[in-house]
Design a protein around this motif. Sequence first.
Motif, PDB file in Angstrom:
ATOM      1  N   GLY A 291       0.937  -1.384  -0.036  1.00  0.00           N
ATOM      2  CA  GLY A 291      -0.288  -0.051   0.259  1.00  0.00           C
ATOM      3  C   GLY A 291       0.611   1.088  -0.204  1.00  0.00           C
ATOM      4  O   GLY A 291       1.666   1.337  -0.406  1.00  0.00           O
ATOM      5  N   ASP A 292       0.677   1.953   0.870  1.00  0.00           N
ATOM      6  CA  ASP A 292       1.770   2.989   1.500  1.00  0.00           C
ATOM      7  C   ASP A 292       1.379   3.879   2.455  1.00  0.00           C
ATOM      8  O   ASP A 292       1.445   2.043   2.984  1.00  0.00           O
ATOM      9  CB  ASP A 292       1.284   4.040   0.584  1.00  0.00           C
ATOM     10  N   PHE A 293       2.118   4.223   2.702  1.00  0.00           N
ATOM     11  CA  PHE A 293       2.973   4.223   4.700  1.00  0.00           C
ATOM     12  C   PHE A 293       1.604   5.343   5.506  1.00  0.00           C
ATOM     13  O   PHE A 293       2.275   5.950   6.388  1.00  0.00           O
ATOM     14  CB  PHE A 293       4.334   5.304   4.319  1.00  0.00           C
ATOM     15  N   THR A 294       0.784   5.420   5.286  1.00  0.00           N
ATOM     16  CA  THR A 294       0.294   5.670   6.024  1.00  0.00           C
ATOM     17  C   THR A 294      -1.300   5.200   6.343  1.00  0.00           C
ATOM     18  O   THR A 294      -1.175   4.322   6.527  1.00  0.00           O
ATOM     19  CB  THR A 294      -1.533   6.548   4.648  1.00  0.00           C
ATOM     20  N   ARG A 295      -1.612   6.113   7.342  1.00  0.00           N
ATOM     21  CA  ARG A 295      -2.910   5.300   8.239  1.00  0.00           C
ATOM     22  C   ARG A 295      -3.786   4.241   7.047  1.00  0.00           C
ATOM     23  O   ARG A 295      -4.772   3.331   8.096  1.00  0.00           O
ATOM     24  CB  ARG A 295      -3.884   6.416   9.567  1.00  0.00           C
ATOM     25  N   ASP A 296      -4.445   5.011   6.374  1.00  0.00           N
ATOM     26  CA  ASP A 296      -5.152   5.345   5.487  1.00  0.00           C
ATOM     27  C   ASP A 296      -4.863   3.572   5.245  1.00  0.00           C
ATOM     28  O   ASP A 296      -6.261   2.915   5.011  1.00  0.00           O
ATOM     29  CB  ASP A 296      -6.076   5.916   4.952  1.00  0.00           C
ATOM     30  N   SER A 297      -4.343   3.852   5.030  1.00  0.00           N
ATOM     31  CA  SER A 297      -3.115   2.263   3.849  1.00  0.00           C
ATOM     32  C   SER A 297      -3.228   0.790   4.735  1.00  0.00           C
ATOM     33  O   SER A 297      -3.793   0.022   4.751  1.00  0.00           O
ATOM     34  CB  SER A 297      -2.068   2.889   3.745  1.00  0.00           C
ATOM     35  N   GLY A 298      -2.734   1.031   6.168  1.00  0.00           N
ATOM     36  CA  GLY A 298      -2.958   0.327   7.123  1.00  0.00           C
ATOM     37  C   GLY A 298      -4.010  -0.629   7.030  1.00  0.00           C
ATOM     38  O   GLY A 298      -4.685  -1.667   7.713  1.00  0.00           O
ATOM     39  N   HIS A 299      -5.542   0.619   7.847  1.00  0.00           N
ATOM     40  CA  HIS A 299      -6.620   0.276   7.656  1.00  0.00           C
ATOM     41  C   HIS A 299      -6.666  -0.714   6.567  1.00  0.00           C
ATOM     42  O   HIS A 299      -8.033  -1.206   7.084  1.00  0.00           O
ATOM     43  CB  HIS A 299      -7.765   1.478   8.218  1.00  0.00           C
ATOM     44  N   ARG A 300      -7.463  -0.305   5.553  1.00  0.00           N
ATOM     45  CA  ARG A 300      -7.599  -0.448   4.150  1.00  0.00           C
ATOM     46  C   ARG A 300      -6.927  -2.428   4.343  1.00  0.00           C
ATOM     47  O   ARG A 300      -7.766  -3.351   3.776  1.00  0.00           O
ATOM     48  CB  ARG A 300      -7.085   0.132   3.244  1.00  0.00           C
ATOM     49  N   LEU A 301      -5.293  -2.220   4.257  1.00  0.00           N
ATOM     50  CA  LEU A 301      -5.206  -3.053   3.795  1.00  0.00           C
ATOM     51  C   LEU A 301      -5.277  -4.589   5.204  1.00  0.00           C
ATOM     52  O   LEU A 301      -5.551  -5.660   4.752  1.00  0.00           O
ATOM     53  CB  LEU A 301      -3.556  -3.412   3.914  1.00  0.00           C
ATOM     54  N   MET A 302      -5.563  -4.064   6.484  1.00  0.00           N
ATOM     55  CA  MET A 302      -5.746  -5.303   7.306  1.00  0.00           C
ATOM     56  C   MET A 302      -7.412  -5.233   6.622  1.00  0.00           C
ATOM     57  O   MET A 302      -7.709  -6.469   6.733  1.00  0.00           O
ATOM     58  CB  MET A 302      -5.544  -4.505   8.798  1.00  0.00           C
ATOM     59  N   GLN A 303      -8.416  -4.675   6.741  1.00  0.00           N
ATOM     60  CA  GLN A 303      -9.855  -4.833   6.292  1.00  0.00           C
ATOM     61  C   GLN A 303      -9.168  -6.174   5.403  1.00  0.00           C
ATOM     62  O   GLN A 303     -10.026  -7.369   5.243  1.00  0.00           O
ATOM     63  CB  GLN A 303     -10.227  -3.450   6.250  1.00  0.00           C
ATOM     64  N   GLN A 304      -8.646  -5.786   4.184  1.00  0.00           N
ATOM     65  CA  GLN A 304      -9.212  -7.040   3.159  1.00  0.00           C
ATOM     66  C   GLN A 304      -8.491  -8.340   3.357  1.00  0.00           C
ATOM     67  O   GLN A 304      -8.956  -9.459   3.170  1.00  0.00           O
ATOM     68  CB  GLN A 304      -7.842  -6.019   2.164  1.00  0.00           C
ATOM     69  N   ALA A 305      -6.815  -8.265   4.733  1.00  0.00           N
ATOM     70  CA  ALA A 305      -6.951 -10.091   4.937  1.00  0.00           C
ATOM     71  C   ALA A 305      -7.490 -10.069   5.364  1.00  0.00           C
ATOM     72  O   ALA A 305      -7.952 -11.397   5.687  1.00  0.00           O
ATOM     73  CB  ALA A 305      -5.296  -8.921   5.650  1.00  0.00           C
ATOM     74  N   LEU A 306      -8.513  -9.290   6.359  1.00  0.00           N
ATOM     75  CA  LEU A 306      -9.461 -10.457   7.493  1.00  0.00           C
ATOM     76  C   LEU A 306     -10.353 -10.759   5.664  1.00  0.00           C
ATOM     77  O   LEU A 306     -10.865 -12.152   6.503  1.00  0.00           O
ATOM     78  CB  LEU A 306      -9.837  -9.600   8.104  1.00  0.00           C
ATOM     79  N   LYS A 307     -10.933  -9.867   5.683  1.00  0.00           N
ATOM     80  CA  LYS A 307     -11.795 -10.452   4.479  1.00  0.00           C
ATOM     81  C   LYS A 307     -11.971 -11.118   3.626  1.00  0.00           C
ATOM     82  O   LYS A 307     -12.153 -12.280   3.945  1.00  0.00           O
ATOM     83  CB  LYS A 307     -12.206  -9.268   3.426  1.00  0.00           C
TER      84      LYS A 307
END
Length: 353
Positions: A236-252
């Motif tokens: 992703g990138d180095f932002t908080r939003d990226s961490g939130h999005r990637l984590m949601q995707q991994a769980l999904k």
Amino acid sequence: MTRKSGDAGRSTIRDVAARAGVSASTVSRVLGGEYPVSAATRGRVMRAVRELDYVADARAKAIAGAGTPTLAFVLEDITGPSFAHMAHGVEREATRLGHLCLVCSTEGDVRHELEFVEMMRAQRAAAVILVGGAADTPEYRERTHRMADSLASAGSRLVLCGRPPLDPGAPVTVIEYDNEGGAYTLVAHVLAQGHRRVLYLGGRADHTTALGRERGYFAAHRARGLDPDPSLVLHGDFTRDSGHRLMQQALKDGLEFSAVVAATDMVAAGALTALHEAGLTVPDDVSLAGYDDIPFARDLHPALTTVHVPYEELGRLAVRTALERTPGAPDEHLLLGTHVVVRGSVAPPPPSR
């Protein structure tokens, strides 16, 4: 060939004005940054400056006491916490050495970066410090080498701070920190707790800082004879939003993991929110680690295990190395160390894992 007026055939501000089709006062405004000028006009002036290899003669002003010695600090995003700490170090050291520090945030626009560097060259800034990772491509090396040569011809100095170094012979100072080593030690700590499926939330695949940290992730696994599942490495990138999005995707997607290593503390903060939203707790259900050791990392719940990067010292060292460099001395390439800060967000995996 364009005729150059003035002493020794050097281009003057009138030559630049004629080439750009504007008045000399407009050229002065563009180079001085004192008045608003349209983007189109600014582009024509800066193109003429490059084509004529024009350098404003600021030495007379400095001798007369009309100017303060300056240096420039150029970064992609001034709102990033790690960059803010580096900027603080730059400003403090510049002030200590009697220089005015100018900050430019490019927002990733290469043209804006080039224009700002040309402006600093025209004003004979003592040094220009470029900060942050970049895509290490032939285009990057050629462009940055040209900037280094251009600044050196005006008596200035290019400093690459956390950026890819150039080929030998380029007139640059390079200040780096051990990206890969920090990630290696962090992931080794996570693996030592018993985790074997470690999700990695990384940055852009072409970004040198992100790549260094990703290499550390893989190297730590190889050192233990492990072969990490490629599906556990997300970009992703180095932002908080990226961490939130990637984590949601991994769980999904139902990825199986017992620990998460994020490329930055901001990415880790976003991942932590997504884990909480999914009803998971850290570190009881999932361990979590970051990178950078920005101040709020210790204020998260739980406090974040991370890699400490000496950002403020990097800024101070970049200024000190550039301004106190002896003319003709060999180019310097300095590497600062990093270390893991162990806090409460990493623990052994739960028995079910």
